[in-house]
Design a protein around this motif. Structure first.
Motif, mmCIF file in Angstrom:
data_model
loop_
_atom_site.group_PDB
_atom_site.id
_atom_site.type_symbol
_atom_site.label_atom_id
_atom_site.label_comp_id
_atom_site.label_asym_id
_atom_site.label_seq_id
_atom_site.Cartn_x
_atom_site.Cartn_y
_atom_site.Cartn_z
ATOM 1 N N ILE A 33 0.835 -1.205 0.000
ATOM 2 C CA ILE A 33 0.000 0.000 0.000
ATOM 3 C C ILE A 33 0.865 1.249 0.000
ATOM 4 N N ALA A 34 1.883 1.263 0.870
ATOM 5 C CA ALA A 34 2.779 2.414 0.932
ATOM 6 C C ALA A 34 3.528 2.595 -0.387
ATOM 7 N N LEU A 35 3.975 1.503 -0.986
ATOM 8 C CA LEU A 35 4.695 1.586 -2.259
ATOM 9 C C LEU A 35 3.811 2.135 -3.369
ATOM 10 N N ILE A 36 2.549 1.744 -3.377
ATOM 11 C CA ILE A 36 1.621 2.278 -4.386
ATOM 12 C C ILE A 36 1.465 3.792 -4.209
ATOM 13 N N VAL A 37 1.350 4.231 -2.956
ATOM 14 C CA VAL A 37 1.247 5.675 -2.704
ATOM 15 C C VAL A 37 2.543 6.373 -3.108
ATOM 16 N N PHE A 38 3.691 5.761 -2.822
ATOM 17 C CA PHE A 38 4.978 6.366 -3.206
ATOM 18 C C PHE A 38 5.076 6.538 -4.711
ATOM 19 N N ILE A 39 4.693 5.518 -5.450
ATOM 20 C CA ILE A 39 4.811 5.560 -6.908
ATOM 21 C C ILE A 39 3.833 6.570 -7.499
ATOM 22 N N THR A 40 2.583 6.547 -7.033
ATOM 23 C CA THR A 40 1.588 7.460 -7.606
ATOM 24 C C THR A 40 1.829 8.915 -7.212
ATOM 25 N N SER A 41 2.512 9.143 -6.096
ATOM 26 C CA SER A 41 2.787 10.520 -5.665
ATOM 27 C C SER A 41 4.089 11.061 -6.214
ATOM 28 N N GLY A 42 4.876 10.217 -6.847
ATOM 29 C CA GLY A 42 6.111 10.680 -7.459
ATOM 30 C C GLY A 42 7.275 10.797 -6.490
ATOM 31 N N LEU A 43 7.409 9.864 -5.590
ATOM 32 C CA LEU A 43 8.506 9.895 -4.624
ATOM 33 C C LEU A 43 9.865 9.832 -5.310
ATOM 34 N N PHE A 44 9.965 9.025 -6.326
ATOM 35 C CA PHE A 44 11.257 8.798 -6.957
ATOM 36 C C PHE A 44 11.672 9.937 -7.877
ATOM 37 N N SER A 45 10.778 10.893 -8.088
ATOM 38 C CA SER A 45 11.131 12.081 -8.862
ATOM 39 C C SER A 45 10.962 13.349 -8.033
ATOM 40 N N ALA A 46 11.023 13.220 -6.703
ATOM 41 C CA ALA A 46 10.870 14.383 -5.816
ATOM 42 C C ALA A 46 12.076 15.296 -5.961
ATOM 43 N N ASP A 47 11.811 16.624 -5.941
ATOM 44 C CA ASP A 47 12.871 17.601 -6.163
ATOM 45 C C ASP A 47 13.714 17.858 -4.918
ATOM 46 N N ASN A 48 13.089 17.857 -3.751
ATOM 47 C CA ASN A 48 13.839 18.169 -2.538
ATOM 48 C C ASN A 48 13.443 17.209 -1.413
ATOM 49 N N ASP A 49 14.144 17.352 -0.287
ATOM 50 C CA ASP A 49 13.896 16.459 0.844
ATOM 51 C C ASP A 49 12.511 16.664 1.448
ATOM 52 N N ALA A 50 12.025 17.890 1.469
ATOM 53 C CA ALA A 50 10.725 18.164 2.064
ATOM 54 C C ALA A 50 9.613 17.411 1.318
ATOM 55 N N ASP A 51 9.685 17.444 -0.010
ATOM 56 C CA ASP A 51 8.672 16.711 -0.779
ATOM 57 C C ASP A 51 8.776 15.204 -0.553
ATOM 58 N N ALA A 52 9.993 14.700 -0.479
ATOM 59 C CA ALA A 52 10.181 13.264 -0.258
ATOM 60 C C ALA A 52 9.645 12.853 1.111
ATOM 61 N N TYR A 53 9.942 13.657 2.147
ATOM 62 C CA TYR A 53 9.441 13.338 3.487
ATOM 63 C C TYR A 53 7.915 13.399 3.544
ATOM 64 N N LYS A 54 7.335 14.358 2.832
ATOM 65 C CA LYS A 54 5.873 14.479 2.804
ATOM 66 C C LYS A 54 5.241 13.259 2.144
ATOM 67 N N ILE A 55 5.806 12.819 1.037
ATOM 68 C CA ILE A 55 5.270 11.651 0.330
ATOM 69 C C ILE A 55 5.467 10.383 1.173
ATOM 70 N N LEU A 56 6.629 10.262 1.820
ATOM 71 C CA LEU A 56 6.863 9.107 2.689
ATOM 72 C C LEU A 56 5.876 9.086 3.854
ATOM 73 N N SER A 57 5.635 10.245 4.440
ATOM 74 C CA SER A 57 4.679 10.331 5.544
ATOM 75 C C SER A 57 3.281 9.964 5.082
#
Length: 158
Positions: free
Chosen positions: A43-67
């Motif tokens: 479930i978390a991986l699906i959210v990561f992929i659909t939210s664009g975790l692997f193309s996040a520009d900065n750490d704040a966006d990555a932390y938000k998507i991970l959360s």
């Protein structure tokens, strides 16, 4: 009276059969946790992929998507555990009994043998075996704690 001893090979067979019947990976507690953690991870991986975790520009966006991903897993896995807990306590018994009775009236005239005749029998029959739910609640709590950690990291970076 002396007790007749059974041959040694019979005892070994009995031990092996009892461990095969009651044991195994499928019936173990660890298997339930592994399945619950795997479902939460998917479930978390699906959210990561659909939210664009692997193309996040900065750490704040990555932390938000991970959360968000871990929180979604926590809500779905832990929420399912809470619903199972509520159901095992009898919260939905009257509703399910009413729906079942309505469907019986609509689609068949005679009840099957062994079906409960009234609500009390239905409730007793339904609660003979209590479902296990603690592993889902604990798994959801784990994902919630991971989500809180990433939220704190997001707040520190942003």
């Amino acid at each position: 009276m002396t007790k007749k001893q059974q041959p040694e090979h019979d005892n070994k067979k009995a031990k092996n059969i009892s461990t095969i019947k009651g044991g195994g990976i499928v019936s173990s507690v660890y298997f339930k946790y592994i399945v619950a953690f795997s479902v939460g991870a998917v479930i978390a991986l699906i959210v990561f992929i659909t939210s664009g975790l692997f193309s996040a520009d900065n750490d704040a966006d990555a932390y938000k998507i991970l959360s968000n991903g871990f929180f979604t897993a926590a809500v779905l896995v832990g929420g399912t555990g809470i619903l199972v807990y509520c159901s095992s306590g009898g919260v939905f018994d009257m509703l399910s009994y009413g729906v079942r009775g309505s469907l019986n009236v609509l689609f068949r005239r005679t009840p099957k043998p062994g079906e409960p005749k009234d609500f009390y029998e239905y409730k007793v029959q339904r609660h003979k075996k209590q479902p296990k739910f603690l592993y889902m609640i604990l798994t959801g709590l784990f994902y919630f704690i991971v989500s809180v950690v990433f939220t704190i990291l997001f707040n520190k970076v942003a």
